[in-house]
Design an enzyme around this catalytic site. Structure first.
Site, short mmCIF file in Angstrom:
data_model
loop_
_atom_site.label_atom_id
_atom_site.label_comp_id
_atom_site.label_asym_id
_atom_site.label_seq_id
_atom_site.Cartn_x
_atom_site.Cartn_y
_atom_site.Cartn_z
N LYS A 193 0.81 -1.21 0.00
CA LYS A 193 0.00 0.00 0.00
C LYS A 193 0.86 1.28 0.00
CE LYS A 193 -4.00 -2.16 2.27
NZ LYS A 193 -5.02 -2.02 3.35
N TYR A 252 -12.59 -1.89 -3.60
CA TYR A 252 -13.09 -1.95 -2.22
C TYR A 252 -14.61 -1.80 -2.15
CZ TYR A 252 -8.44 -2.04 -0.09
OH TYR A 252 -7.18 -2.42 0.32
N PHE A 291 -15.49 4.18 6.91
CA PHE A 291 -14.12 4.53 6.50
C PHE A 291 -13.89 4.44 5.00
CE2 PHE A 291 -14.12 0.02 7.82
CZ PHE A 291 -13.63 -0.60 6.68
N ARG A 305 -2.18 -14.26 4.73
CA ARG A 305 -2.92 -13.60 5.81
C ARG A 305 -2.16 -13.74 7.13
NH1 ARG A 305 -7.00 -10.07 4.52
NH2 ARG A 305 -7.61 -10.33 6.67
N THR A 356 -5.61 -6.81 10.81
CA THR A 356 -5.89 -5.54 10.14
C THR A 356 -5.36 -4.35 10.95
OG1 THR A 356 -7.92 -6.55 9.29
CG2 THR A 356 -7.74 -4.14 9.12
N ARG A 361 2.38 -6.34 9.24
CA ARG A 361 1.68 -5.17 9.80
C ARG A 361 2.24 -4.77 11.16
NH1 ARG A 361 -4.33 -6.92 7.58
NH2 ARG A 361 -4.34 -5.55 5.74
N ASN A 412 -2.04 0.31 6.69
CA ASN A 412 -1.52 -0.93 7.27
C ASN A 412 -0.67 -1.74 6.28
OD1 ASN A 412 -3.58 -1.85 5.70
ND2 ASN A 412 -4.78 -2.76 7.35
N HIS A 443 -2.28 -5.42 1.55
CA HIS A 443 -3.58 -6.07 1.36
C HIS A 443 -3.31 -7.52 0.98
CE1 HIS A 443 -7.56 -7.06 -0.26
NE2 HIS A 443 -6.90 -7.67 -1.22
N GLU A 501 -9.68 -10.94 -7.54
CA GLU A 501 -8.75 -9.82 -7.35
C GLU A 501 -7.55 -9.92 -8.28
OE1 GLU A 501 -9.90 -8.96 -2.66
OE2 GLU A 501 -7.86 -9.57 -3.17
P1 GDP Z 1 -8.05 -6.63 5.70
O1 GDP Z 1 -8.66 -7.77 4.93
O2 GDP Z 1 -7.23 -7.08 6.89
O3 GDP Z 1 -7.27 -5.68 4.82
O4 GDP Z 1 -9.25 -5.79 6.35
P2 GDP Z 1 -10.69 -5.33 5.82
O5 GDP Z 1 -11.06 -6.07 4.56
O6 GDP Z 1 -11.63 -5.42 6.97
O7 GDP Z 1 -10.50 -3.78 5.48
C1 GDP Z 1 -9.92 -3.35 4.28
C2 GDP Z 1 -9.01 -2.19 4.57
O8 GDP Z 1 -9.79 -1.08 5.03
C3 GDP Z 1 -7.99 -2.43 5.71
O9 GDP Z 1 -6.84 -3.13 5.31
C4 GDP Z 1 -7.68 -1.00 6.12
O10 GDP Z 1 -6.76 -0.39 5.21
C5 GDP Z 1 -9.05 -0.33 6.00
N1 GDP Z 1 -9.79 -0.36 7.27
C6 GDP Z 1 -10.36 -1.44 7.87
N2 GDP Z 1 -10.97 -1.10 9.02
C7 GDP Z 1 -10.80 0.24 9.14
C8 GDP Z 1 -11.21 1.20 10.12
O11 GDP Z 1 -11.86 0.87 11.12
N3 GDP Z 1 -10.83 2.50 9.89
C9 GDP Z 1 -10.10 2.88 8.80
N4 GDP Z 1 -9.78 4.17 8.63
N5 GDP Z 1 -9.71 2.00 7.86
C10 GDP Z 1 -10.04 0.71 8.02
#
Ligand code: GDP
Length: 140
Positions: free
Chosen positions: A11, A51, A59, A87, A93, A104, A114, A117, A128
């Site tokens: 990222k 996304y 968010f 993962r 996350t 991370r 973070n 992805h 994807e």
């Molecule tokens: P991942 O699969 O671990 O990447 O997590 P998710 O699919 O739940 O979320 C996608 C991405 O959205 C995350 O990697 C973060 O960059 C962002 N994100 C997730 N939760 C939050 C949150 O609570 N706040 C903010 N600002 N960004 C978030």
């Protein structure tokens, strides 16, 4: 066991801090083969589409702005059980909750910035990978 593929994205917070090589070293050390890779800047439309599953989350707009704030490196990783393995190497996350030694925990700045992805299921991995790569760009 047959090899599985997953999509990884390094990222903008990580490319900005010149961490592409350090992250790739952790991926390769874990046994994930980088079989395709390119650096690009996501358009707003691409980030929104990628996304889309999060479009009703609070968010979402911040996430789209962050993902278009600098270059990303999109990659196809291959290994036995690549989705779950990646993962595990990525960590939770929220970096505050990530295990020691994960990407991370080591590099992420926040729950949003973070660093990486990774696809969360083999089905999503297929979609994807096709979002970013044509078959002739992937050399297994
Ligand atoms: P991942 O699969 O671990 O990447 O997590 P998710 O699919 O739940 O979320 C996608 C991405 O959205 C995350 O990697 C973060 O960059 C962002 N994100 C997730 N939760 C939050 C949150 O609570 N706040 C903010 N600002 N960004 C978030």
């Amino acid at each position: 066991m047959t090899a599985e593929r997953t999509l990884s994205i390094i990222k903008p917070d990580a490319t900005r801090r010149h961490l592409t090589g350090a992250i790739n070293a952790l991926l390769e050390k874990a046994g994930l083969r980088i079989i395709a890779q390119k650096r690009l800047r996501l358009s707003r439309q691409q980030a929104e589409d990628f996304y889309a599953v999060h479009k009703d989350r609070p968010f979402y707009q911040d996430l789209v702005a962050f993902m278009t704030s600098g270059p990303v490196v999109v990659q196809v990783l291959e290994a036995a059980d690549a989705v779950a393995l990646n993962r595990r190497i990525m960590g939770a996350t929220n970096p505050a909750e990530a295990d020691e030694g994960t990407i991370r925990k080591t590099f992420a700045e926040s729950i949003e910035a973070n660093s990486v992805h990774g696809s969360d299921s083999p089905e999503n991995a297929g979609q994807e990978i096709a979002f970013f790569f044509s078959d002739d760009e992937i050399d297994g």
